[in-house]
Design an enzyme around this catalytic site. Structure first.
Site, PDB file in Angstrom:
ATOM      1  CB  SER A  42      -0.921  -0.044   1.221  1.00  0.00           C
ATOM      2  OG  SER A  42      -1.912   0.915   1.140  1.00  0.00           O
ATOM      3  NE  ARG A  53      -8.184   1.209  11.604  1.00  0.00           N
ATOM      4  CZ  ARG A  53      -7.169   0.696  10.943  1.00  0.00           C
ATOM      5  NH1 ARG A  53      -6.585   1.388   9.981  1.00  0.00           N
ATOM      6  NH2 ARG A  53      -6.718  -0.502  11.216  1.00  0.00           N
ATOM      7  CG  ASP A  56      -6.353  -3.913  -3.168  1.00  0.00           C
ATOM      8  OD1 ASP A  56      -7.168  -3.009  -2.886  1.00  0.00           O
ATOM      9  OD2 ASP A  56      -5.128  -3.779  -2.998  1.00  0.00           O
ATOM     10  CG  HIS A  64      -5.662  -2.256   0.402  1.00  0.00           C
ATOM     11  ND1 HIS A  64      -4.802  -2.211  -0.674  1.00  0.00           N
ATOM     12  CD2 HIS A  64      -5.140  -1.415   1.332  1.00  0.00           C
ATOM     13  CE1 HIS A  64      -3.799  -1.375  -0.390  1.00  0.00           C
ATOM     14  NE2 HIS A  64      -3.978  -0.894   0.812  1.00  0.00           N
TER      15      HIS A  64
END
Lengths: 382, 204
Positions: free
Chosen positions: A157, A227, A322, A355
């Site tokens: 990432s 979050r 992802d 992901h």
């Protein structure tokens, strides 16, 4: 609680601190007069000093990439699946270093650190740092550790983007870039998600323009929402369906405060847990660094031109489910490297986890990563 | 170094040192590694099977996991000196389109395939009335990856239709030899066919 760590773990680890007294010039035009980076290191640096691997962390990560800080730790470091004896980043062969990024909130100089000019926490006065700034700061860490050239710089990432930036900015200083579940730049959708996360934080009444340390509070609710949003983008639709479906906790409450669905409970829990040890200003900085990451920008948006000076070999890995940084984004990097005839290998791995797959023990992933690193090890005689 | 199959040696002989090579369906990377080590080529392999991709990574050759049925759109025109397809053309969905794409991204094409016109295979169909099988074609009809088997004559006709100019042809018999005898009746006596070709009308 871990009584004795598993045999394929690096076990108990301690963190180190590197201090840099020389000012660090930043992309935003300002500079940091001095800074500190905390880091962990696993394995042994060999005599030739050529078996070192830099691991770069992603948005919410830190320098604690593997092992345990104490026997009371519930969970190991964030990349325990890939770092340790016999794992892809094999600590029997490699010396693995991971630092907390500048602007972080786990020990490196960041918004909660004391600003030497004011004697108070930086807060909103901490400069917006970029991936290039991070790489520059990490290069100085390499200098301090006496590492001329990394055997590899690796990350998933945002960490993968740092590996890519390393390859572009310091072509001589790494032999391999391991770029996992990354992208050459963020899409409008990616930036959109980041902006919503930032707005959640900044609209929390306890944000106080980023100077919340002065008030002894923090925008916990906003950060938790950020979050929760982020977490959805880390999972695939299928993974969420499999994990939660539409399962209810109990009867429908017909009330907004109550938790009805399992997925709500999970996200609230993730949000609450996250705010316990993460700083909201750091979240703002990390998302901004993601948004600004764009090596092609200096080359008339020609990404292939940006990678032209790369000298290392690159391993690109992506995961089928992802959607945050989909396989097609890795292929963009692949095409640019192929166009410039750079050594590159690419594999899309079937995975349902979205992901987050880059953190998971997926057999095909670990096999491919291990095979590649085996060869890196042979190359440097490690 | 694993011993190369005779056909891979022939293919390797056609590759000049330092050239740019793309290997379609590169398997475990045996040929690629050989070419990189002996000929110093810049080479990439495409392979769909993740286990084989992993083997390639272990060998340290450049490999891209890709589905040849989706074409070669990751590559620009004239990116390579040689595009090789070893024992793969019969397993792709659009052999004709892939041949065209090979000569888009590369100057030379090299193809090897099991010749369905080989006399032992013909005999199986003629005498037993069943789909032929051989060491080169070990699968049954229902689970074979080889969905587009062809004969030497078929392949050459396709090339002619497409304006592909064949530069060289080699036939190997069951003992992996290439004898003058084999070349008398290639479509009957050759078990493995190996071709080198360019776009038609192109200077050699």
């Amino acid at each position: 609680m871990v009584r004795s760590p598993p045999a394929d773990s690096v076990g108990l680890v301690t963190q180190h601190k590197a201090v840099f007294e020389e000012p660090l010039p930043l992309d935003c035009g300002r500079e940091l007069p001095r800074y500190e980076l905390v880091y962990e290191a696993y394995g042994e640096l060999n005599r030739e000093r050529n078996n070192a691997i830099l691991v770069c962390h992603a948005l919410s990560g830190n320098h604690h990439a593997a092992g345990y800080h104490s026997e009371h730790d519930r969970k190991p470091g964030w990349w325990e699946t890939c770092i340790g004896p016999g794992k892809p980043l094999d600590t029997n062969r490699f010396y693995v270093v991971c630092s907390n990024n500048l602007g972080g909130c786990h020990g490196s100089t960041g918004p909660a650190s004391i600003n030497p000019e004011t004697g108070k926490p930086y807060g909103d006065r901490f400069p917006v740092v970029t991936v290039r700034d991070w790489v520059r700061s990490q290069a100085r860490l390499a200098d301090q550790l006496g590492i001329e050239q990394w055997a590899a710089v690796a990350g998933g990432s945002l960490g993968g983007m740092q590996a890519l930036q390393w390859a572009i900015d310091f072509p001589q200083r790494l032999r391999h870039a391991i770029v996992i579940a990354a992208a050459p730049r963020l899409s409008a959708q990616n930036i959109g998600f980041n902006e919503v996360a930032r707005q959640a934080i900044m609209s929390d009444p306890e944000f106080h323009g980023g100077r919340y340390y002065d008030y002894g509070v923090s925008p916990r609710r906003g950060l938790a929402v950020a979050r929760m949003l982020g977490h959805i983008t880390y999972l695939s639709d299928d993974a969420m369906r499999a994990k939660f479906g539409r399962d209810l906790r109990g009867d429908m409450s017909f009330d907004f405060e109550e938790v009805d669905f399992e997925v709500e409970s999970y996200l609230r829990y993730q949000g609450q847990r996250f705010v316990q040890d993460f700083d909201a200003n750091t979240y703002l900085l990390m998302t901004k660094a993601l948004d600004y990451f764009d090596p092609a920008a200096e080359y008339d948006d020609d990404f292939a031109a940006a990678v032209a000076q790369i000298q290392c070999s690159t391993l690109l890995l992506s995961f089928s489910s992802d959607w945050r940084f989909a396989p097609s984004r890795s292929r963009e990097i692949l095409r640019a490297l192929l166009e410039k005839e750079k050594p590159v290998s690419y594999m899309e791995i079937e995975a349902t986890q979205g992901h987050d797959a880059f953190l998971m023990p997926i057999q095909r992933y670990l096999e491919a990563f291990s095979a590649y690193m085996d060869n890196v090890g042979r190359e440097v005689g490690a | 170094m694993n011993p190369l199959r005779r056909e891979l040696e022939i293919v390797a002989d056609w590759i000049e040192p330092g050239s740019r090579v793309l290997d379609l369906g590169c398997g475990d990377g045996t040929l690629l590694q050989y070419l990189v080590e002996r000929k110093g080529v810049t080479a990439y392999g495409l392979e769909i099977d993740p286990r084989k991709v992993t083997r390639c990574m272990d060998r340290g050759v450049n490999v891209v996991r890709a589905d040849l049925d989706e074409g070669l759109s990751d590559f620009h025109r004239d990116s390579f000196d040689h595009v090789i397809m070893s024992q793969t053309v019969q397993a792709v969905r659009y052999p004709d389109k892939l041949l065209e794409d090979m000569l888009r991204v590369g100057a030379h094409g090299i193809v090897t395939f099991p010749n369905l016109g080989y006399w032992r295979l013909r005999m199986q169909l003629l005498l037993k009335g069943r789909m032929p099988r051989s060491p080169a074609l070990p699968n049954a009809w229902y689970n074979s990856p080889n969905i587009h088997l062809c004969t030497v004559r078929d392949f050459e006709r396709l090339c002619a239709t497409m304006g592909v100019q064949i530069l060289e042809r080699r036939l190997l018999d069951r003992a992996h030899r290439s004898t003058p005898f084999t070349n008398l009746a290639p479509n009957l006596l050759g078990e493995v066919a190996i071709y080198r070709f360019v776009r038609g009308g192109q200077a050699l």
